[in-house]
Design an enzyme around this catalytic site. Structure first.
Site, PDB file in Angstrom:
ATOM      1  N   ASP A  23       0.848  -1.194   0.000  1.00  0.00           N
ATOM      2  CA  ASP A  23       0.000   0.000   0.000  1.00  0.00           C
ATOM      3  C   ASP A  23       0.888   1.250   0.000  1.00  0.00           C
ATOM      4  O   ASP A  23       1.763   1.395   0.854  1.00  0.00           O
ATOM      5  CB  ASP A  23      -0.871  -0.048   1.279  1.00  0.00           C
ATOM      6  CG  ASP A  23      -1.997   0.959   1.269  1.00  0.00           C
ATOM      7  OD1 ASP A  23      -2.426   1.367   0.169  1.00  0.00           O
ATOM      8  OD2 ASP A  23      -2.470   1.331   2.368  1.00  0.00           O
TER       9      ASP A  23
ATOM     10  N   LYS B 250     -13.407  12.554   7.026  1.00  0.00           N
ATOM     11  CA  LYS B 250     -13.372  12.687   5.576  1.00  0.00           C
ATOM     12  C   LYS B 250     -14.191  13.857   5.067  1.00  0.00           C
ATOM     13  O   LYS B 250     -13.922  14.406   4.011  1.00  0.00           O
ATOM     14  CB  LYS B 250     -13.880  11.389   4.926  1.00  0.00           C
ATOM     15  CG  LYS B 250     -13.046  10.167   5.311  1.00  0.00           C
ATOM     16  CD  LYS B 250     -13.514   8.950   4.553  1.00  0.00           C
ATOM     17  CE  LYS B 250     -12.910   7.668   5.106  1.00  0.00           C
ATOM     18  NZ  LYS B 250     -11.458   7.614   4.993  1.00  0.00           N
TER      19      LYS B 250
ATOM     20  N   ASP C 128      -8.968   0.763   6.109  1.00  0.00           N
ATOM     21  CA  ASP C 128      -8.072   0.649   7.252  1.00  0.00           C
ATOM     22  C   ASP C 128      -8.726   1.266   8.504  1.00  0.00           C
ATOM     23  O   ASP C 128      -8.826   0.630   9.555  1.00  0.00           O
ATOM     24  CB  ASP C 128      -6.736   1.361   6.948  1.00  0.00           C
ATOM     25  CG  ASP C 128      -5.706   1.122   8.031  1.00  0.00           C
ATOM     26  OD1 ASP C 128      -5.984   0.347   8.961  1.00  0.00           O
ATOM     27  OD2 ASP C 128      -4.610   1.712   7.968  1.00  0.00           O
TER      28      ASP C 128
END
Ligand code: G3H
Ligand code: 13P
Ligand code: ZN
Length: 314
Positions: free
Chosen positions: A83, A186, A258
Site C-alpha cells: 500500500d 473525511k 483501514d
C-alpha cells in the site's frame, strides 16, 4: 494454492459489478479477524501492507502471518499488496519479498514523473509476474462550503489524463481521486463523491479496474463506543455505505479499508477497559477486538457485494 495477483479478481469484479475489499494489516489479530470473515463468507481478498505496518511489525512477521492464512484457506484467492509505495526501490524490494501486487504512489510528483516512476515499477514487477497499482490525482474531500469547488476539483483525477497515464505507464489498475480521503475525518458536512469522474474515466478506459482509497465508512457502532468509553472522535465521518456499493457496481474494483479496522479494535479495547478496569490479560481485550473486526468485515463484504465470489476469482 499460494498468493495470487489481482488479475482474475478485478476481471470478475468489473464484469459482475462488485469490488474486492483491500484491508490493511498490522498485526496477527487484525489479520485473523479479516481471514475468519472471508473464510466464512467465501470472498476474494486483498491484504495490504503500508510502510507504517512494515516499520511496526516487520515484513517477515507480517509475511509469515499471511502465509499461514493462505495455507489454511486454499479455496480463497488472497493477494498480498504493498500500500502506497513511495519509491521505485521500495516497490522493487517488495516484488523481491513475495508481494503479488504493489502500489507505486507517485501522485504527488508532476504528471510526467509519475508516469516515469510507474513505468519503471511496471517493467520490474511484470517481469516477476507481479501487478501494479498507480495513483493519479490527490485524495481529499469535496466540501463546497470549505474551499471553492474549482480548487478542490483541480485535485480530482482528470479522465483525459487518466487515459493518457494508463496508456503510457502500463499500470494494471489506477487509484483515483473522487472525493475520498484517508482517516476518520473525511467530510465536514454532507459526504459527496464525484461519481461523474468515475463515469468519465470508465468511458475512456472501458474494462480497466479503478481503485478507491480512503473508503472507510466510520461506522456509527464503533464511533459511539469510542466516544462512550473515554475516546474523543465526535466529528468523525466516513464514506456512506450506499456510495461504496454504488461505486462497486461501476469501475471501482478495489476498495481500501483501514480506519474501520482501527476503530473496531479501538472501540472494543476501550469497552473492555471501561467495563473491567482490572483486566490486564491482552487476550481478553485483543480477542473481543478481533471478533469485532471479523463481524465488521463480514458486513463490508455484503456492502462490496463480493461475498461468495471466491471460487469465480480462482
Ligand atoms: O493509506 C493509509 C493507510 O491507512 C495506512 O496507514 O501508513 O499509518 O499504516 P499507515
Ligand atoms: P481509510 O483511512 O478510509 O480506511 O483508507 C485506507 C486506505 O486508503 C489505505 O490505502
Ligand atoms: Zn490509501
Amino acid at each position: 494454492m499460494g498468493l495470487v495477483t489481482t488479475k482474475k479478481m478485478f476481471q470478475m469484479a468489473y464484469k459482475n459489478g462488485y469490488a474486492i475489499g483491500a484491508f490493511n494489516v498490522n498485526n496477527m489479530e487484525i489479520t485473523q479477524g479479516i481471514i475468519q470473515a472471508i473464510a466464512e463468507e467465501k470472498a476474494p481478498l486483498i491484504l495490504q501492507i503500508s510502510r507504517g505496518a512494515r516499520e511496526y511489525a516487520s515484513m517477515s512477521y507480517l509475511k509469515a502471518i499471511i502465509d499461514v492464512a493462505v495455507e489454511e484457506n486454499p479455496d480463497i484467492p488472497i493477494c498480498m499488496h504493498l500500500d502506497h509505495g513511495d519509491t521505485v526501490e521500495i516497490c522493487k524490494r517488495c516484488v523481491d519479498d513475495g508481494f503479488t501486487s504493489v502500489m507505486i504512489d507517485a501522485s504527488h510528483h508532476p504528471f510526467e514523473e509519475n508516469i516515469k516512476m510507474t513505468r519503471a515499477v511496471v517493467e520490474y514487477a511484470h517481469a516477476h509476474g507481479v501487478v501494479v497499482e498507480a495513483e493519479l490525482g490527490q485524495l481529499g474531500g469535496i466540501e463546497e462550503d470549505v474551499v471553492g469547488v474549482d480548487d478542490v476539483s483541480a485535485h480530482l483525477t482528470d479522465p483525459a489524463q487518466a487515459e493518457e497515464f494508463v496508456e503510457k505507464s502500463g499500470c494494471d489498475s489506477l487509484a483515483v481521486a473522487v472525493g475520498t480521503s484517508h482517516g476518520a475525518y473525511k467530510f465536514k458536512s454532507e459526504p459527496k463523491l464525484a461519481f461523474d469522474v468515475i463515469e468519465g474515466i470508465q468511458k475512456r478506459l472501458p474494462g480497466f479496474p479503478l481503485v478507491m482509497h480512503g473508503s472507510s465508512s466510520v461506522l456509527k457502532e464503533f464511533k459511539d463506543l469510542i466516544n462512550k468509553y473515554g475516546g474523543k472522535m465526535p466529528d468523525a465521518m466516513g464514506v456512506p455505505e450506499e456510495a461504496i456499493t454504488r461505486a462497486s457496481k461501476m469501475a471501482i474494483c478495489k476498495v481500501n479499508i483501514d480506519t474501520d479496522l482501527r476503530m473496531a479494535l479501538t472501540a472494543k479495547i476501550r469497552q473492555v477497559f471501561a467495563e473491567k478496569p482490572g483486566e490486564f490479560d491482552p487476550r481478553k481485550y485483543l480477542g473481543p477486538g478481533r471478533d469485532a473486526i471479523k463481524a465488521m468485515v463480514k458486513h463490508k463484504l455484503t456492502v462490496l457485494r463480493c461475498a461468495g465470489k471466491a471460487a469465480e476469482c480462482l
